[in-house]
Design a protein around this motif. Structure first.
Motif, PDB file in Angstrom:
ATOM      1  N   UNK A   5       0.831  -1.205   0.000  1.00  7.82           N
ATOM      2  CA  UNK A   5       0.000   0.000   0.000  1.00  7.82           C
ATOM      3  C   UNK A   5       0.865   1.254   0.000  1.00  7.82           C
ATOM      4  N   UNK A   6       1.910   1.245   0.791  1.00  6.36           N
ATOM      5  CA  UNK A   6       2.783   2.421   0.843  1.00  6.36           C
ATOM      6  C   UNK A   6       3.432   2.670  -0.519  1.00  6.36           C
ATOM      7  N   UNK A   7       3.943   1.616  -1.146  1.00  7.45           N
ATOM      8  CA  UNK A   7       4.618   1.734  -2.441  1.00  7.45           C
ATOM      9  C   UNK A   7       3.649   2.196  -3.529  1.00  7.45           C
ATOM     10  N   UNK A   8       2.504   1.534  -3.621  1.00  3.78           N
ATOM     11  CA  UNK A   8       1.515   1.859  -4.653  1.00  3.78           C
ATOM     12  C   UNK A   8       1.001   3.288  -4.468  1.00  3.78           C
ATOM     13  N   UNK A   9       0.747   3.671  -3.225  1.00  2.00           N
ATOM     14  CA  UNK A   9       0.238   5.018  -2.979  1.00  2.00           C
ATOM     15  C   UNK A   9       1.302   6.089  -3.180  1.00  2.00           C
ATOM     16  N   UNK A  10       2.560   5.773  -2.922  1.00  4.85           N
ATOM     17  CA  UNK A  10       3.625   6.745  -3.214  1.00  4.85           C
ATOM     18  C   UNK A  10       3.796   6.946  -4.715  1.00  4.85           C
ATOM     19  N   UNK A  11       3.633   5.886  -5.489  1.00  4.05           N
ATOM     20  CA  UNK A  11       3.666   6.036  -6.953  1.00  4.05           C
ATOM     21  C   UNK A  11       2.522   6.950  -7.400  1.00  4.05           C
ATOM     22  N   UNK A  12       1.338   6.726  -6.848  1.00  2.00           N
ATOM     23  CA  UNK A  12       0.196   7.582  -7.196  1.00  2.00           C
ATOM     24  C   UNK A  12       0.443   9.028  -6.775  1.00  2.00           C
ATOM     25  N   UNK A  13       1.036   9.218  -5.602  1.00  2.00           N
ATOM     26  CA  UNK A  13       1.324  10.580  -5.136  1.00  2.00           C
ATOM     27  C   UNK A  13       2.310  11.280  -6.067  1.00  2.00           C
ATOM     28  N   UNK A  14       3.318  10.553  -6.512  1.00  2.00           N
ATOM     29  CA  UNK A  14       4.290  11.132  -7.446  1.00  2.00           C
ATOM     30  C   UNK A  14       3.624  11.487  -8.772  1.00  2.00           C
ATOM     31  N   UNK A  15       2.797  10.585  -9.290  1.00  2.00           N
ATOM     32  CA  UNK A  15       2.083  10.870 -10.539  1.00  2.00           C
ATOM     33  C   UNK A  15       1.148  12.066 -10.380  1.00  2.00           C
ATOM     34  N   UNK A  16       0.436  12.136  -9.265  1.00  2.00           N
ATOM     35  CA  UNK A  16      -0.471  13.258  -9.026  1.00  2.00           C
ATOM     36  C   UNK A  16       0.286  14.576  -8.953  1.00  2.00           C
ATOM     37  N   UNK A  17       1.465  14.548  -8.363  1.00  2.00           N
ATOM     38  CA  UNK A  17       2.269  15.767  -8.265  1.00  2.00           C
ATOM     39  C   UNK A  17       2.697  16.244  -9.644  1.00  2.00           C
ATOM     40  N   UNK A  18       3.148  15.329 -10.476  1.00  2.00           N
ATOM     41  CA  UNK A  18       3.558  15.686 -11.841  1.00  2.00           C
ATOM     42  C   UNK A  18       2.362  16.177 -12.648  1.00  2.00           C
ATOM     43  N   UNK A  19       1.230  15.483 -12.522  1.00  2.00           N
ATOM     44  CA  UNK A  19       0.033  15.908 -13.251  1.00  2.00           C
ATOM     45  C   UNK A  19      -0.465  17.276 -12.800  1.00  2.00           C
TER      46      UNK A  19
END
Length: 186
Positions: free
Chosen positions: A69-83
């Motif tokens: 969960x931590x890994x998957x959600x950190x990937x999403x957080x990084x993508x959201x930041x770039x978007x």
């Protein structure tokens, strides 16, 4: 500072065991996924309607769901930041304002980038990814009125609903995004 951290941990935990209120239902979903759906999918509402994050964790991190969960959600957080930064760049000319606004998004205490370290088992970071992707696609639909973009937006909305049901708002947003658009253009 210690008082604030203690309060945040108290808000995030339910029974004093360090688990947040979302963790038990999502852990149940991960268990179903790890058993490859040999039994009916059951969990508390609304978590049973948000199976995608649990599916990613159960598929790629079966031995360590908390890390998953931590890994998957950190990937999403990084993508959201770039978007978010790319979305702001469409409307703001000054790169300093874009960087400052994105930094403010990252540093707020309940933003996915920070909150995932307090309570990694939750589904919200992917919602931001799909909402921001949908906003980019809605802008393309306004500019080009292409049917391919509408189909892509539909796919993004469908996938987003599997992560968090409020992503369905994208389907309605496209109708009201441009006051000059009519249903015939879509």
């Amino acid at each position: 500072v210690d008082l604030v951290v203690t309060e945040l941990k108290g808000v995030a935990s339910v029974a004093g065991d360090g688990r947040n209120w979302q963790e038990a239902p999502l852990a149940e979903l991960v268990g179903h996924i790890q058993r490859r759906f040999h039994e009916p999918l059951r969990a508390e509402a609304p978590f049973v309607y948000r199976p995608a994050t649990a599916y990613l964790v159960g598929t790629f991190f079966p031995s360590s769901p908390l890390f998953g969960f931590k890994f998957v959600n950190l990937i999403a957080a990084a993508l959201a930041t770039v978007l978010l930064a790319s979305w702001l760049a469409l409307y703001l000319r000054d790169w300093k304002t874009i960087v400052l606004t994105t930094a403010l998004f990252v540093t707020q205490w309940h933003a996915p980038v920070r909150f995932v370290f307090f309570a990694p088992v939750y589904t919200d970071p992917w919602l931001l990814v799909f909402l921001l992707t949908g906003l980019h696609l809605i802008r393309r639909v306004q500019a080009e009125s292409g049917r391919a973009d509408i189909w892509l937006l539909s796919a993004v909305t469908f996938a987003g609903v599997l992560f968090r049901e409020v992503a369905l708002i994208l389907a309605g947003t496209v109708l009201f995004a441009d006051r000059t658009a009519s249903l015939r253009q879509l």
